[in-house]
Design an enzyme around this catalytic site. Sequence first.
Site, PDB file in Angstrom:
ATOM      1  CE  LYS A 120      -1.928   2.668   3.010  1.00 53.30           C
ATOM      2  NZ  LYS A 120      -1.739   3.929   2.258  1.00 53.30           N
TER       3      LYS A 120
ATOM      4  CD  GLU B 189      13.255   3.702   8.015  1.00 54.85           C
ATOM      5  OE1 GLU B 189      13.144   4.616   8.872  1.00 54.85           O
ATOM      6  OE2 GLU B 189      13.348   3.904   6.801  1.00 54.85           O
TER       7      GLU B 189
ATOM      8  CB  CYS C 133      13.099   8.543   8.000  1.00 52.88           C
ATOM      9  SG  CYS C 133      13.995   7.448   6.908  1.00 52.88           S
TER      10      CYS C 133
ATOM     11  CD  GLU D 107      10.659  12.281  11.452  1.00 50.94           C
ATOM     12  OE1 GLU D 107       9.595  11.678  11.683  1.00 50.94           O
ATOM     13  OE2 GLU D 107      11.603  11.772  10.813  1.00 50.94           O
TER      14      GLU D 107
HETATM   15  P1  ADP Z   1       3.639  10.514   7.245  1.00 51.60           P
HETATM   16  O1  ADP Z   1       3.500  11.209   8.563  1.00 51.60           O
HETATM   17  O2  ADP Z   1       4.997  10.485   6.692  1.00 51.60           O
HETATM   18  O3  ADP Z   1       2.539  10.805   6.268  1.00 51.60           O
HETATM   19  P2  ADP Z   1       2.339   8.184   8.098  1.00 51.60           P
HETATM   20  O4  ADP Z   1       2.940   7.334   9.141  1.00 51.60           O
HETATM   21  O5  ADP Z   1       1.133   8.984   8.433  1.00 51.60           O
HETATM   22  O6  ADP Z   1       3.526   9.023   7.594  1.00 51.60           O
HETATM   23  O7  ADP Z   1       1.990   7.353   6.809  1.00 51.60           O
HETATM   24  C1  ADP Z   1       2.821   6.357   6.276  1.00 51.60           C
HETATM   25  C2  ADP Z   1       1.940   5.294   5.680  1.00 51.60           C
HETATM   26  O8  ADP Z   1       1.116   4.762   6.711  1.00 51.60           O
HETATM   27  C3  ADP Z   1       0.998   5.757   4.592  1.00 51.60           C
HETATM   28  O9  ADP Z   1       0.946   4.759   3.578  1.00 51.60           O
HETATM   29  C4  ADP Z   1      -0.325   5.865   5.299  1.00 51.60           C
HETATM   30  O10 ADP Z   1      -1.438   5.691   4.453  1.00 51.60           O
HETATM   31  C5  ADP Z   1      -0.227   4.730   6.282  1.00 51.60           C
HETATM   32  N1  ADP Z   1      -1.101   4.840   7.454  1.00 51.60           N
HETATM   33  C6  ADP Z   1      -1.533   5.960   8.076  1.00 51.60           C
HETATM   34  N2  ADP Z   1      -2.331   5.657   9.111  1.00 51.60           N
HETATM   35  C7  ADP Z   1      -2.421   4.307   9.165  1.00 51.60           C
HETATM   36  C8  ADP Z   1      -3.110   3.376  10.015  1.00 51.60           C
HETATM   37  N3  ADP Z   1      -3.868   3.783  11.018  1.00 51.60           N
HETATM   38  N4  ADP Z   1      -2.939   2.058   9.762  1.00 51.60           N
HETATM   39  C9  ADP Z   1      -2.159   1.629   8.746  1.00 51.60           C
HETATM   40  N5  ADP Z   1      -1.515   2.454   7.911  1.00 51.60           N
HETATM   41  C10 ADP Z   1      -1.632   3.778   8.098  1.00 51.60           C
END
Ligand code: ADP
Length: 499
Positions: free
Chosen positions: A195, A271, A305, A403
């Site tokens: 995804k 990560e 990161c 961060e």
């Molecule tokens: P960023 O802050 O860099 O956007 P995120 O951690 O929010 O990073 O997002 C990284 C990935 O995690 C994306 O693919 C996002 O769709 C996914 N994501 C966000 N929330 C969830 C969740 N509750 N469960 C699983 N995946 C998630």
Amino acid sequence: MTSILNQPIDIERPLREWLDSPRRMLVGGEWVNARSGKTFASEDPGTTEALAHVPAADAADVDDAVQAATLGAKKWQSFAPAQRANVLWKAGELIHQHSEELAQLESLDTGKGISAARAIDVPFTAENFKYLAGWATKLSGETFGISLSDADWHAYTLREPAGVAAGIIPWNYPLAQASFKIAPALAAGCSIILKPAEQTPLSALRLGELLMEAGVPAGAINIVTGFGDSAGAAIARHAGINKISFTGSTEVGKLILKAAAESNLKRVTLELGGKSPTIIFADADIDAAIPVAAEAIFGNSGQICNAGSRLYVERPVLERVLQGVKQYAAALRIGYGLDPRTQVGPLMSKAQLERVRGYVQGGIGDGASVYHGGFVDFDVPGYYFTPTILTNTAPTMAVVREEIFGPVLVAEAFDDPDEIEPIANNTTYGLAATIFTSNLARAHRLAGRLKAGAVWINCFGVFDPNLPFGGYKQSGIGREMARLGVEAFTEVKSVTIKL
Ligand code: ADP
């Protein structure tokens, strides 16, 4: 109003047609819409315009993908390791052959400079597939002696594919991140559901096409586009997934771990974020250190990161380093991603721009001084933010502790070389650290004491498929890349025979 560089190259016609035709996601070898029929737009952060619309997957689509991946794993495991290696190698070749198209797509979807996408993102992705092609034929178990005297024994371990794997990735290096999940999973004999981030789904979809062309069988690779709280959460909770590899924020990493614990204890590697120090001693080659320290935070608009977001300089050279980093920052060319001169593209999204602005505003409110950059208005609608340096900070400030994920550096002096270790380690993160010194004994000693998964000495951000990468503390669990990265997609079974 400040102008940005904005003379984009013409994008290739096949890519334009690809963007203009309906985009579907890859499930079981078919290109499908979401069952709900819902879609969402992927936006160009340099213009805020929609680039393409992709399916908005939810739990029902994740179910379909898991079913397909379960069959796909069987099919993929029926390939001999050498056949799997050939497919992965071919994937690497196809990525090389489509370099320019992929670089353009990545630049459009993320806003990053096309020159960087050509030089870094695409070749690294291709090489990662080729490197992992090698591991498909090299995973093996061990044999053991057994210390029981009542019989003769033969014991060995088998290293088996974990089964159905999933990868959830962020938006800062979408193509390379996709390869960090897909290539080791396939090399280990797993099928995978990937995804991509909702902000940047496009290069993963194109990669899915190339992987099918390379000969990955239907269901072994599935690309599901959707939002984190629907598709992502459904993946994290799905009982049919044996292993999940996540890259993103520490906050969401914790949700993934929790969902794994509450569902089927799928294996988890994470990560996550960082607040990595760059440490410059007075004995370093200062002229060489300055551009590297600057790139460490301003490269990819700071959306890395392992960005070197905290700069610590030994006091006698503080002024010289600060002046140098400021000059470097001032000379960086801010522009639209597809302009080959662009060195700093827009931030990823409105939310990201607001987050970065909020941190800088908060830092100023807490008493930090803007040494360079700050708030600049640009003459275009994209999410541009100028490289910024904050001084007069304190360890308690949010800009020092948290961060930011943008081109914002906090810089401070240190006096006693022995005090830098606790200062550098004073963070909940532990992803990376950079040291500049000409004293190798000092460099090695400090490298051993820093709580970070990667330490770079007199260099920064050197990534190689052969080097493990991952975090201490709240920067993650497990390691990606290298042998450890592919082994993370396996289970070990011990077999004992009484002879
Ligand atoms: P960023 O802050 O860099 O956007 P995120 O951690 O929010 O990073 O997002 C990284 C990935 O995690 C994306 O693919 C996002 O769709 C996914 N994501 C966000 N929330 C969830 C969740 N509750 N469960 C699983 N995946 C998630």
